[in-house]
Design an enzyme around this catalytic site. Structure first.
Site, short mmCIF file in Angstrom:
data_model
loop_
_atom_site.label_atom_id
_atom_site.label_comp_id
_atom_site.label_asym_id
_atom_site.label_seq_id
_atom_site.Cartn_x
_atom_site.Cartn_y
_atom_site.Cartn_z
N ARG A 218 0.86 -1.18 0.00
CA ARG A 218 0.00 0.00 0.00
C ARG A 218 0.89 1.24 0.00
O ARG A 218 1.92 1.27 0.69
CB ARG A 218 -0.91 0.02 1.23
CG ARG A 218 -2.09 -0.94 1.14
CD ARG A 218 -3.13 -0.47 0.13
NE ARG A 218 -4.28 -1.36 0.04
CZ ARG A 218 -4.45 -2.32 -0.88
NH1 ARG A 218 -3.53 -2.52 -1.80
NH2 ARG A 218 -5.54 -3.05 -0.89
N HIS A 266 -1.58 1.14 -9.75
CA HIS A 266 -2.28 0.21 -8.86
C HIS A 266 -3.11 -0.81 -9.66
O HIS A 266 -4.34 -0.85 -9.56
CB HIS A 266 -3.18 0.97 -7.87
CG HIS A 266 -3.48 0.16 -6.64
ND1 HIS A 266 -3.63 0.71 -5.39
CD2 HIS A 266 -3.67 -1.18 -6.47
CE1 HIS A 266 -3.88 -0.25 -4.50
NE2 HIS A 266 -3.92 -1.41 -5.15
P1 NDP Z 1 -2.23 -11.64 4.25
O1 NDP Z 1 -3.07 -11.08 5.33
O2 NDP Z 1 -2.45 -13.04 3.81
O3 NDP Z 1 -0.68 -11.54 4.71
C1 NDP Z 1 -0.15 -10.40 5.31
C2 NDP Z 1 1.30 -10.67 5.70
O4 NDP Z 1 1.88 -9.48 6.23
C3 NDP Z 1 1.44 -11.76 6.78
O5 NDP Z 1 2.57 -12.56 6.54
C4 NDP Z 1 1.65 -10.92 8.05
O6 NDP Z 1 2.36 -11.58 9.08
C5 NDP Z 1 2.47 -9.78 7.49
N1 NDP Z 1 2.39 -8.61 8.37
C6 NDP Z 1 1.30 -7.88 8.73
N2 NDP Z 1 1.65 -6.89 9.57
C7 NDP Z 1 2.99 -7.00 9.75
C8 NDP Z 1 3.94 -6.26 10.50
N3 NDP Z 1 3.57 -5.21 11.26
N4 NDP Z 1 5.22 -6.64 10.45
C9 NDP Z 1 5.62 -7.72 9.71
N5 NDP Z 1 4.76 -8.46 8.96
C10 NDP Z 1 3.46 -8.09 8.98
O7 NDP Z 1 -2.31 -10.63 3.03
P2 NDP Z 1 -2.19 -10.92 1.46
O8 NDP Z 1 -0.93 -11.66 1.20
O9 NDP Z 1 -3.46 -11.47 0.95
O10 NDP Z 1 -2.08 -9.42 0.90
C11 NDP Z 1 -1.04 -8.58 1.33
C12 NDP Z 1 -1.26 -7.17 0.86
O11 NDP Z 1 -1.00 -7.05 -0.52
C13 NDP Z 1 -2.68 -6.61 1.00
O12 NDP Z 1 -2.99 -6.26 2.32
C14 NDP Z 1 -2.58 -5.40 0.10
O13 NDP Z 1 -2.03 -4.32 0.82
C15 NDP Z 1 -1.59 -5.85 -0.96
N6 NDP Z 1 -2.28 -6.07 -2.24
C16 NDP Z 1 -1.98 -5.26 -3.29
C17 NDP Z 1 -2.60 -5.40 -4.50
C18 NDP Z 1 -2.24 -4.55 -5.64
O14 NDP Z 1 -3.02 -4.47 -6.60
N7 NDP Z 1 -1.09 -3.90 -5.64
C19 NDP Z 1 -3.66 -6.41 -4.69
C20 NDP Z 1 -3.86 -7.25 -3.55
C21 NDP Z 1 -3.21 -7.07 -2.36
P3 NDP Z 1 1.79 -12.96 9.75
O15 NDP Z 1 2.06 -14.03 8.73
O16 NDP Z 1 2.60 -13.11 10.97
O17 NDP Z 1 0.33 -12.72 10.00
#
Ligand code: NDP
Length: 303
Positions: A218, A266
């Site tokens: 993001r 995006h």
């Molecule tokens: P998930 O919820 O499956 O995974 C999120 C990951 O981020 C997890 O591994 C989580 O850790 C980690 N995480 C969250 N907070 C922290 C933190 N503070 N420090 C370290 N690690 C952290 O999400 P998705 O993989 O489905 O999607 C990820 C992101 O990709 C979305 O939220 C969105 O922002 C972005 N996205 C972008 C798109 C685009 O068009 N550019 C389209 C779709 C998504 P843990 O494993 O420990 O929970």
């Protein structure tokens, strides 16, 4: 019990068809709501102004993979984001494209080509470019699997540091060690209070010189001026961004004209409407059966 769809009519038409086939009640827009008490689920990207009219609302379903832009919901209403195979596959494709573009110096060649300049750069093997993925969730894991299969040494960073087959995963408290071993950084984090503004001057200072950045998380996670300083100092050599800060990127923004930065608007993924509708049906059925709906956003963690 019905789902109210609050988004583009063309997408709504696909949802209406999926819901009709499944025998589930579907309301295509707010103007068609005859009994607000019948609305139990709402699917939208931007919610309507007044949710209090829907006294029996149980869930708001974000029709995209992220849900960071939603305002606090009324007590008792859960927030769910869309989990659909096509979303992960599309973002994986974009990230792999960007990774290869930066690994093989595409920004330099585009810049040289604009001047009709034929000048080969030194080429490195994938196995010598250490990739680091921030966010090892549904999408990060797919990217890790693909890049590992292409010989890149891949490590991940996540909040929990939970193990992922074949990938070294660093926990949230060892960010410095993760950054120090990363030549090409990929951001796939959700936007939360913890990740907002994460990529700042101090952050870039922990990467090795000549690192590259691929950002598809993001925009608000990135301080673009800090990135510019990192590029200016040689800490970063190039960046490819699908998300920017601000977004959309203003037409006079420096990043548009810097040859070391490639921006896409995006477009990492969009939700296929049929897959989105099936996800919403899974949410409705899980909640009806008393189970946790797929894609439930944890209010405390923020994702
Ligand atoms: P998930 O919820 O499956 O995974 C999120 C990951 O981020 C997890 O591994 C989580 O850790 C980690 N995480 C969250 N907070 C922290 C933190 N503070 N420090 C370290 N690690 C952290 O999400 P998705 O993989 O489905 O999607 C990820 C992101 O990709 C979305 O939220 C969105 O922002 C972005 N996205 C972008 C798109 C685009 O068009 N550019 C389209 C779709 C998504 P843990 O494993 O420990 O929970």
């Amino acid at each position: 019990m019905a789902l109210l769809f609050h988004s583009l009519p063309a997408r709504g038409a696909v949802w209406a068809d999926v819901f009709a086939k499944a025998g589930e009640a579907f309301i295509p827009n707010e103007a068609s709501v005859s009994d607000p008490a019948a609305v139990t689920h709402l699917a939208c990207w931007q919610p309507p102004e007044d949710l209090s009219r829907y006294a029996n609302l149980k869930a708001v379903i974000s029709i995209g993979a992220g849900a960071d832009h939603f305002p606090p919901l009324p007590e008792g209403v859960v927030l769910v984001r869309t989990i659909a195979p096509g979303i992960g596959a599309m973002v994986r494709d974009w990230v792999v494209m960007a990774t290869l573009a930066l690994h093989r110096d595409l920004p330099i060649y585009l810049d040289q080509a604009a001047r009709r300049e034929w000048r080969p750069q030194t080429t490195r093997l994938a196995r010598s470019r250490r990739v680091g993925i921030m966010g090892m969730g549904r999408i990060g894991r797919q990217v890790a699997m693909t890049l590992t299969g292409m010989d890149f040494p891949v490590a991940g960073w996540s909040r929990s540091g939970s193990a992922v087959d074949g990938v070294e995963v660093f926990g949230a408290d060892v960010l410095d060690a993760f950054l120090a071993r990363t030549d090409l950084l990929i951001c796939l984090l959700p936007l939360t209070e913890e990740t907002r503004g994460l990529m700042d001057d101090a952050f870039f200072g922990k990467l090795p010189d000549g690192a590259r950045l691929v950002h598809a998380g993001r925009g608000a996670q990135l301080d673009m001026d800090a990135m510019r300083r990192a590029i200016g100092s040689g800490r970063l050599t190039a960046a490819m961004l699908d998300v920017t800060n601000p977004e959309p990127l203003p037409d006079d923004h420096w990043a548009w004209s810097d040859p070391r930065v490639i921006v896409t608007p995006h477009v990492g993924s969009h939700t296929d409407p049929e897959e989105g509708a099936h996800h919403a049906l899974n949410v409705i059925r899980a909640m009806r059966g008393g189970d946790t709906p797929p894609g439930l956003v944890d209010r405390l963690k923020g994702y």
